[in-house]
Design an enzyme around this catalytic site. Sequence first.
Site, short mmCIF file in Angstrom:
data_model
loop_
_atom_site.label_atom_id
_atom_site.label_comp_id
_atom_site.label_asym_id
_atom_site.label_seq_id
_atom_site.Cartn_x
_atom_site.Cartn_y
_atom_site.Cartn_z
N ASP A 562 0.83 -1.19 0.00
CA ASP A 562 0.00 0.00 0.00
C ASP A 562 0.87 1.25 0.00
O ASP A 562 1.90 1.30 0.68
CB ASP A 562 -0.90 -0.02 1.25
CG ASP A 562 -1.74 1.23 1.37
OD1 ASP A 562 -2.58 1.46 0.47
OD2 ASP A 562 -1.55 1.99 2.35
N HIS A 565 4.64 4.44 -3.19
CA HIS A 565 5.36 5.64 -3.60
C HIS A 565 5.74 6.53 -2.41
O HIS A 565 6.60 7.39 -2.55
CB HIS A 565 4.52 6.44 -4.60
CG HIS A 565 3.07 6.50 -4.25
ND1 HIS A 565 2.19 5.52 -4.62
CD2 HIS A 565 2.36 7.41 -3.54
CE1 HIS A 565 0.99 5.82 -4.16
NE2 HIS A 565 1.07 6.95 -3.50
N ASP A 688 -10.60 1.66 -5.07
CA ASP A 688 -10.41 3.11 -5.07
C ASP A 688 -11.10 3.78 -6.26
O ASP A 688 -11.10 5.01 -6.35
CB ASP A 688 -8.92 3.45 -5.13
CG ASP A 688 -8.19 3.07 -3.85
OD1 ASP A 688 -8.79 3.21 -2.77
OD2 ASP A 688 -7.03 2.64 -3.93
#
Length: 1561
Positions: A562, A565, A688
């Site tokens: 999760d 980045h 999402d």
Amino acid sequence: MTTVAQPSSQEVYLLPLTDSGAPDVPGTYIYLPPPKEQSPYVVRFLVEGTSSICRKGSLWVNIPAKGEPFKRDKYHEYKLTPDFNRCTEIDIPIHTAGAYAFYTTYSPLPAFSTSSVDPPKPTRTATYYIDVCPKLTVKKSFMPIDSLIVFSVISKFMGKYPDNWDKHLHGISQRGYNMVHFTPLMMRGDSNSPYSIYDQHHFDKTSFPNGEKDVARMVKKMEEEYNMLAMTDVVWNHTANNSKWLEYHPEAGYTVETAPWLKPALVLDTALLKYSKDLRSLGQPIDIKSIDDLLKIMEGVKTHVLGACRLWEFYVLDVERDTKATVQAWSEGQATFPDNSFSGLGDRGLDEVKDWPLKKKADWCIENGLLGGDRFGERFRRRIDPATGAGLLSALFGRFDTTTTDTPDKRAAHGTIYRILEEINLQYYREYDADTAEIMEQLFNRIKYCRLDDNGPKMGPITDKSPLIESYFTRLPLNDVTKKHNPEALALVNNGWVWAADAMKDNAGWKSRAYLRREVIVWGDCVKLRYGDGPHDNPFLWDFIAKYTRLMAKYFHGFRIDNCHSTPIHLAEYMLDQARQVNPNLFVAAELFSGSEEMDYKFVMRLGLCALIREGMQAWSTQELSRLVHRHGGRPVGSFEVDEVMNAENTEKAIENGVPAELAATHEVIHKIKQSPVHALFMDCTHDNETPAQKRDARDTLSSAALVAMCACATGSVMGFDEVYPKLIELVHEKRLYSSAYSTGAPVKGEAGEGGIGGIKKILNEIHVLMGKEEYDETFIHHDHEYITVHRVHPKSRKGYFLIAHTAFPGYGNGNGGFPTTNLPGTQAKLIGAWNLEVDTSDSVKLAAIEDTTTLRGLPSHTKNLEGVKVESSGNSTNITIPDFFPPGSIALFETSVPSAEHAEGLDKFVTRGAAAAFEGCDLSDLNFILYRCDPEEKDASDGKDGTYNIPGHGNLVYAGLQGWWSVLQDIVNDNNLGHPVCQHLREGQWALDYCVNRLEKASSKRLYHRIKPVAIWLKERFDAIRKIPSFLLPRYFAMVIQTAYNAAYDRSIELMGDNVQQGQPFLKSLALVSIQVTGYMNNTSLWPEKKVASMAAGLPHFSYDWARCWGRDICISARGLYMGTGRFADAKEHILAFASVLKHGMIPNLLSSGKLPRYNSRDSIWWFLQNVQDYTKIVPDGITLLQEKTKRRFLPYDDTWFPDTDKRAYSKSSTIEDVIQEALQRHASGMDFREYNAGPDLDSQMKSEGFNIKIWTDWETGMIFGGNQFNCGTWMDKMGESVRAGSKGVPGTPRDGAAVEITGMLYSTLAWVDQLRQEGKYKYDGVSIDGGDKIVSFKDWAAKIKANFEKNYYIPLDASKDSEYDVNTSIINRRGIYKDLYRSGKEYEDYQLRPNFPVAMSVAPDLFDPEHALHALSMADKVLLGPQGMATLDPSDLNYRGYYNNAEDSDNFHTAKGRNYHQGPEWVWPTGFFLRALLKFDLMRRETPAERVESYQQVTKRLAGCMKAIKESPWAGLTELTNKDGAFCGDSCPTQSWSASCIIDLFQDAREYEIKEADQ
């Protein structure tokens, strides 16, 4: 070949390393398949010869041995053993999946020097990565990554465990999904978000009352009963803001104590929260209804937030404080002057400082005295060092001294430094202004989004629970635990993300102001975790999260990282290592939005990620959806194949070597590491994403699902997509439970039905799994308006599946969109089914589903069978027509095959087998015809009818043979460039096939090439087999056939060469092939007037035919390397005999012209010839017998009479080679003075009359031979001026009359050699006669004269004081420490020019040279003359230097018109070989240890890099004649020149001889 012992292995992946140690593979990303348990494959590292990394070099690899646990920092060392003639191979077996790394250490090669230099410090290359894909299995059945179909569920909506969970999991399995992704299953925080984890070590008790036992049971049941694997999120970046363990360990987060630079951000955040509470009392709106309301609040921010918290104090200096401290330091004599701080001042010294402008004084203070500027933190952290400030005051006012009457004015000093500090603050206030402007902008936009925007959450009135803006900090409660900590440790930064941020940058780190500038989109329920640089920075946290990670790996087959980045990459690397210790075959996907593909690669390579999550619902149009499908669809249909061709050869070789046929196919399978994209887990929808019913049209659910299922990658979906949920499920606040028509416990049938698309999804999923398992990895995707078609096929069987999808984006209506009939050329198709999706999207129905208080459910929907799809065959092709009713959201699915590709043994196998046997009877001349033949040669062979092949849009191939095709195809295949003109040409017709077969069939019908017949038959049979396939596949199969034939021809060529070539490195083999390239039969020329033999061309294509083919000098320079250095002794002998036969005037001809019209105008050719004979006797076994071989003489011995070749005197006499040698020496000893036969414009239209006069004589004082005049050019630098306009016609560019240094060297070499033979009784002559025969000079005496005078006459001393010891004119010397190019030429200054000719003499006659002088001269040539490939033909400092050659230029420029500067600067390649031979020879003389000798070879290797690169990249597969300055391309250069390649082979020949000599010692 130096090889580290290889374990038994079936498969080998080749990993060549560049000279700098980087992986020499496309893209440098190495992604390898899962290893097999019983037969692990190996990665074979290939390091060329004496590559730079071999110097005291080691390869370090952390791939574990079998049974050894992986430790990232445990590297195994493999010594790199230098070997100039061969490559080093190191085989590393791969036993388990993982993210591995390697690097090399070595001592860099020092710059070449004639004196001792300090060795460079050892260095280490960058770390490179090898990612090995995990092996996933379900019930011991292998499941490739590309066959995965992941189903995502939000665990808190699954209902009661185990009953509801089992029903859902059964329904998921029934639809063909094979992996379930669970959002985090751990205990959740106050927000109830699955991603806000309260306790990382315990599973959610609500779902799993028995904790780990329940999870273990569920995962086991999933695999054993449902055939599914389990995957979960790992959340490393943050924890729930109410995690109890944070109270004990607040250091796990970013606080003002652990991250003091966040103090201003905390002050600002606190002030914003206070302002939010005070809005009502301040008369501000608390329910924002308009932009005006928001603007009023923003005005208040300026005063009540930014002003009240005095934020600028974190930026600026405290001027009063620093002024006082600086003046005090000055007055107390504590001034310091930082090093070089006042450097660069003029004559006035420190007085100049007084005149500096205020800004310069301020800048000086910042540069030399700023403290606290490293980071943010405390108020007024920035300050000026008082002692440094005092130093500036001393420069301005002088030192403060109260003992003198001249004491400086303290008040003036105070005022001065005060103004300077205020000037400094100006830039800090500007910095503050910029940040506050950004703060205001971010606050405005965020509040507007949350309170006003239609697409925002419309959060309503501002309250204590819903403040004006989210807090960036979690403030821990004050209790018995937390009160033990520093109060500043209790406010912890919340996690979030920054738009378009650098994924490698810590947004809460000291280099970032994202939290101060309010750039973070924050998650208020999560605290950002602080890991620092490693476990030592936060031991508890690293241990705590590692335990959590291992727990996840214990139960789950896959991880979804999760927020990857925002996760520190070193942390992710460490945690994945922890996980893989538990489960090496862990599937790892990541949510990574780095903003760039380059950054994606960094994460993927270092972490060994199997896939990055990509979202189909991100597409906003059919065109964009088509792009995404194309990106993840796989390789294009008809992609090129490399491995099959390579392994066809290996199989045949294995059989030849006695391996049983049934085992040969698995003997050793070689793989090239291909360029790999970043792999995707392509989701039709994620948790999402907005649903199709929200974002597009609900009917698009079916078409999107089908398009994603057709992609050649892991795919996935989310609960609610198949069921057509009306909107995105709100992850945090939603409390309803899932419902699904497929979770009833009943079987799901693969057919149309109610409740969503589950039945059709089952069909799609089954096909996706089949295609993934069987490697259907080629795809053709077409976009036409709102349609997308996808055809995915198996690259060998050509079986496939074809999809027509009508997308459903808003505004398309209900028609079929006018989609035209689809033609599948050469392909048969069978309809599997056609379906559409109908959904009730009426407002009332939508509202009912959305407002259901207990259940998450889909819109009423069903799939329907569509009738009327027409599939019509036309020969081997198929036409598909869709019916009129094919509304948006419809799909049609077909099974396809290509009948013409169904060969009995498999078409791929058939076209790549049997070539070795077909080529086994070919000789080198046959291979010249098969592989090469430039356009003039091909026209010669076909009586002018055929030339090289022309490809529209590309032009003519450089060769008619296989090399011509492969030079172009090689890059096309490697780049998979199906759009190249060659591919388009092949798709348009089969002319190329006809051309290739016809030329071989015609040739094989002739007696000269009868051995080619099996090759012609083999090629025809393969081309006949591929003629039937669809045209879109023809480029692939044509390339396979050509590459197979080329490889077989290459192998046969090397097989016919000497051992040194067969065992040599690839570069040497490429050079050796040039000997085949330039040696072949011609109709219009030969070595003999009446005898047809294969002859050497000086270069291709300019010097390939008729009189221009055979040049005496070129052939004699080239024969040592191209013939003797490759084991082609018979060819060497044939050429020696031919040129011996035409000896006249004691010379061999410059131009042979088959012996019919030889031209005798080159003074040096005879010496190259005699050197050639000497080399033959030394290199060729029993080569000394050559001396007694007889050759018929074109002219009479010792007689200069000219007569035509048809005269009866021609070839009426014979001489032995021994006699020819003696005649040449005697004629030069006696001297010659003659005019060329047929002198005049018919012989040479450019030369003046005087140039035809040839005079050669021996100076018996020195023993040296002189010759030539200023009107001719009798050495290799033979360019004659041609421009009337420039006045250069008949004026040689480089006459080189006198005694040329290379001639002197070869003369001495010949004399020393024949004298040695005489002493051994192998040469019958004692010497030469002079003075009309009255005096005999022995060879020994003649050689001695030369040796006694050489250094004196040719060396230009480095030290001018020693000029008197040498024959030099001090006033003319341009460069010292070199050897003259000429001695006593017609223009004295030309003697002193630095040119690349002296290394020739050094190579053949090293004992003429003082070793110290020689090495220095070579070092000068290295610095001054050596280019990337060639040697500059003239010192660039010479006034005559002109580095660019253009023969077409006819200007007024005397130096360059019509290319007169051919040898006045342009860089010729053949001298490089002699230079490197000399460099190696003389450098080895001073080397004493093995390590030092290796350095000599590495110095040489380093200088070969340009030639190595050039021969790889040249379509001519050779080395060019010359380049322009600094290696620039020269359009007038012959693209492949015999001597260019030959002289480099000479270098390898020398190295081999040194190697043998050392071995014998």
